[in-house]
Design a protein around this motif. Structure first.
Motif, short mmCIF file in Angstrom:
data_model
loop_
_atom_site.label_atom_id
_atom_site.label_comp_id
_atom_site.label_asym_id
_atom_site.label_seq_id
_atom_site.Cartn_x
_atom_site.Cartn_y
_atom_site.Cartn_z
N SER A 10 62.28 -33.23 -107.17
CA SER A 10 61.20 -32.46 -107.79
C SER A 10 61.71 -31.64 -108.97
N LYS A 11 62.95 -31.16 -108.87
CA LYS A 11 63.54 -30.40 -109.97
C LYS A 11 63.87 -31.31 -111.15
N PHE A 12 64.32 -32.53 -110.84
CA PHE A 12 64.53 -33.52 -111.89
C PHE A 12 63.21 -33.85 -112.58
N GLU A 13 62.16 -34.01 -111.78
CA GLU A 13 60.84 -34.32 -112.30
C GLU A 13 60.32 -33.22 -113.22
N ASP A 14 60.52 -31.96 -112.80
CA ASP A 14 60.10 -30.82 -113.63
C ASP A 14 60.80 -30.85 -114.98
N TYR A 15 62.09 -31.17 -114.96
CA TYR A 15 62.87 -31.18 -116.21
C TYR A 15 62.43 -32.36 -117.09
N LEU A 16 62.16 -33.50 -116.47
CA LEU A 16 61.70 -34.67 -117.22
C LEU A 16 60.36 -34.39 -117.89
N ASN A 17 59.46 -33.72 -117.17
CA ASN A 17 58.17 -33.36 -117.75
C ASN A 17 58.33 -32.39 -118.92
N ALA A 18 59.27 -31.44 -118.77
CA ALA A 18 59.52 -30.48 -119.84
C ALA A 18 60.08 -31.17 -121.09
N GLU A 19 60.91 -32.19 -120.86
CA GLU A 19 61.48 -32.95 -121.98
C GLU A 19 60.42 -33.73 -122.74
N SER A 20 59.35 -34.07 -122.06
CA SER A 20 58.31 -34.91 -122.67
C SER A 20 57.31 -34.11 -123.50
N ARG A 21 57.41 -32.79 -123.46
CA ARG A 21 56.47 -31.96 -124.19
C ARG A 21 56.82 -31.92 -125.68
N VAL A 22 55.83 -31.56 -126.48
CA VAL A 22 56.05 -31.44 -127.92
C VAL A 22 57.00 -30.30 -128.21
N ARG B 172 59.94 -28.26 -127.01
CA ARG B 172 61.00 -28.32 -126.02
C ARG B 172 62.04 -27.22 -126.22
N ARG B 173 61.66 -26.18 -126.96
CA ARG B 173 62.61 -25.10 -127.23
C ARG B 173 62.94 -24.32 -125.98
N GLN B 174 61.95 -24.07 -125.17
CA GLN B 174 62.16 -23.33 -123.93
C GLN B 174 62.00 -24.28 -122.75
N MET B 175 63.15 -24.75 -122.27
CA MET B 175 63.15 -25.68 -121.14
C MET B 175 63.96 -25.07 -120.00
N PRO B 176 63.27 -24.41 -119.06
CA PRO B 176 64.00 -23.83 -117.92
C PRO B 176 64.66 -24.93 -117.10
N ASP B 177 65.94 -24.75 -116.80
CA ASP B 177 66.69 -25.75 -116.05
C ASP B 177 66.80 -25.32 -114.59
N SER B 178 65.97 -25.89 -113.76
CA SER B 178 66.00 -25.56 -112.33
C SER B 178 66.64 -26.67 -111.51
N ARG B 179 67.31 -27.62 -112.20
CA ARG B 179 67.97 -28.71 -111.49
C ARG B 179 69.12 -28.17 -110.63
N VAL B 180 69.37 -28.84 -109.53
CA VAL B 180 70.45 -28.41 -108.62
C VAL B 180 71.77 -28.93 -109.16
N HIS B 181 72.70 -28.01 -109.46
CA HIS B 181 73.96 -28.39 -110.09
C HIS B 181 75.10 -28.59 -109.09
N CYS B 182 74.95 -28.04 -107.91
CA CYS B 182 76.05 -28.11 -106.96
C CYS B 182 75.53 -27.98 -105.53
N CYS B 183 76.08 -28.78 -104.64
CA CYS B 183 75.74 -28.71 -103.22
C CYS B 183 76.97 -28.29 -102.44
N LEU B 184 76.90 -27.12 -101.82
CA LEU B 184 77.97 -26.66 -100.94
C LEU B 184 77.63 -27.15 -99.53
N TYR B 185 78.37 -28.14 -99.07
CA TYR B 185 78.06 -28.70 -97.75
C TYR B 185 79.05 -28.15 -96.72
N PHE B 186 78.50 -27.34 -95.81
CA PHE B 186 79.32 -26.67 -94.81
C PHE B 186 79.57 -27.58 -93.61
N ILE B 187 80.83 -27.71 -93.25
CA ILE B 187 81.23 -28.53 -92.11
C ILE B 187 81.71 -27.60 -90.99
N ALA B 188 81.18 -27.81 -89.81
CA ALA B 188 81.55 -26.97 -88.67
C ALA B 188 83.04 -27.12 -88.37
#
Length: 283
Positions: A86-98, A100-116
Motif C-alpha cells: 500500500s505504501k508502494f502504491e501511494d508513492y506510485l500514485n504520487a509519481e503519476s501526478r502533474v 511531483r514536487r512534494q512527494m511524501p515517502d512513506s515506503r518501508v525502508h527497513c524491516c527489523l525482524y526479531f528472532i526469539a
C-alpha cells in the motif's frame, strides 16, 4: 524521513525501539505490544522526531502486535505484505501526478525482524515470513533479549541462524561494497556479527563510577552500549548514521522498482490498457 518496521511480538522489542532512538515511543499511556492483548495482526504506526548530528530525522515505526501469536498462523504475514504494498502504491500514485514536487515517502525502508533467543535456530514461521518479505523490503535479522544467552550460546546461535538463512535462500539486507578501506572494515565487522544480538534499556545504572544504560542482574550489568555485551551500537549507527541512505536507495532502486514494473506490466501491454481490451472482448 526513514521508515522502519519491526516484526515479531516479543517482550523487549518495544524497549529496544525506545533505546535505539532515545524516545518514549511506547509510553505508559500507550504501552508496547507486549503489554497489550492482541488476537490478530494489526499494523500500527508511530512517528517520532529525533536529532542526529544536528540534523532532524522524522522516523516512522510500523509495529505488528499479534504476529505469530495465533493457534493458526496461516497467512499471518498478509497484513504486513498489504501494508508494504500500500505504501508502494501511494508513492506510485504520487509519481503519476502533474505536480511531483512534494512527494511524501512513506515506503518501508527497513524491516527489523526479531528472532526469539531460543538457541534452537529459526522457527518455520520465521523462515516463511522472511521468504515472503525479502523481495519487498530490506530485512535485518536481530536476536532479541540477547542478554538471556551466554556469549558462547549467542555465537553458536548466530552461526546457526546464518546457516539456515543461507540454506533457505533468504535474502537479507546486502551491505554495499566500497573501495574505502575504513568503510570496508566497518561493513565486514557488521556482516561478521549478523544476526545482530541486541539488548534494550533506558535505565541508567552506575558501574564503576560510570553511568550507563543497562540491565541489572545478580551476576552483573548487561550494558546496552557496550560492544562486548551486545550489538546495539552497531545497529543504531547503521540505521541512522552509516547506512540510512543506502537502505532508502535500495528500497527505491530495487524493491520499489520491482513493484512498479510488476504493477505497470499488469495494467498495460504495448501501451494498451489490458483491462479495457478485456472489456471490449466480452461485449
Amino acid at each position: 524521513m526513514v521508515n522502519v518496521v519491526k516484526y515479531r511480538r516479543l517482550d523487549g522489542c518495544s524497549t529496544l525501539i525506545n533505546s535505539l532512538f532515545l524516545t518514549d515511543l511506547y509510553s505508559p499511556e500507550y504501552p508496547g505490544p507486549s503489554h497489550r492483548i492482541k488476537k490478530t495482526v494489526q499494523v500500527e504506526q508511530s512517528k517520532v522526531l529525533i536529532k542526529e548530528g544536528g540534523v532532524q530525522l522524522l522516523l516512522t515505526i510500523v509495529d505488528t502486535p499479534g504476529f505469530g501469536d495465533a493457534v493458526d498462523n496461516s497467512n499471518c504475514w498478509q497484513p504486513v505484505i498489504d501494508h508494504i504494498d500500500s505504501k508502494f502504491e501511494d508513492y506510485l500514485n504520487a509519481e503519476s501526478r502533474v505536480n511531483r514536487r512534494q512527494m511524501p515517502d512513506s515506503r518501508v525502508h527497513c524491516c527489523l525482524y526479531f528472532i526469539a533467543p531460543s538457541g534452537h535456530g529459526l522457527k518455520p514461521l520465521d523462515i516463511e515470513f522472511m521468504k515472503r518479505l525479502h523481495e519487498k523490503v530490506n530485512i535485518i535479522p536481530l536476536i532479541a533479549k540477547a542478554d538471556t544467552l551466554t556469549p558462547e550460546e549467542c555465537q553458536q546461535f548466530k552461526k546457526q541462524i546464518m546457516r539456515e538463512i543461507q540454506e533457505h535462500k533468504i535474502k537479507i539486507y546486502e551491505f554495499p561494497e566500497t573501495d574505502d578501506e575504513e568503510e570496508s572494515k566497518l561493513v565486514k565487522k557488521i556482516k561478521d556479527r549478523l544476526p545482530l544480538a541486541v539488548v534494550g534499556s533506558n535505565t541508567i545504572i552506575e558501574v564503576n563510577g560510570k553511568r550507563v544504560r543497562g540491565r541489572q542482574y545478580p551476576w552483573g550489568v548487561a550494558e546496552v552500549e557496550n560492544g562486548e555485551h551486545c550489538d546495539f551500537t552497531i545497529l543504531r549507527n547503521m540505521l541512522i548514521r552509516t547506512h540510512m541512505q543506502d537502505l532508502k536507495d535500495v528500497t527505491n532502486n530495487v524493491h520499489y522498482e520491482n513493484y512498479r514494473s510488476r504493477k505497470l506490466a499488469a495494467v498495460t501491454y504495448n501501451g494498451v490498457d489490458n483491462n479495457k481490451n478485456k472489456g471490449q472482448l466480452t461485449k
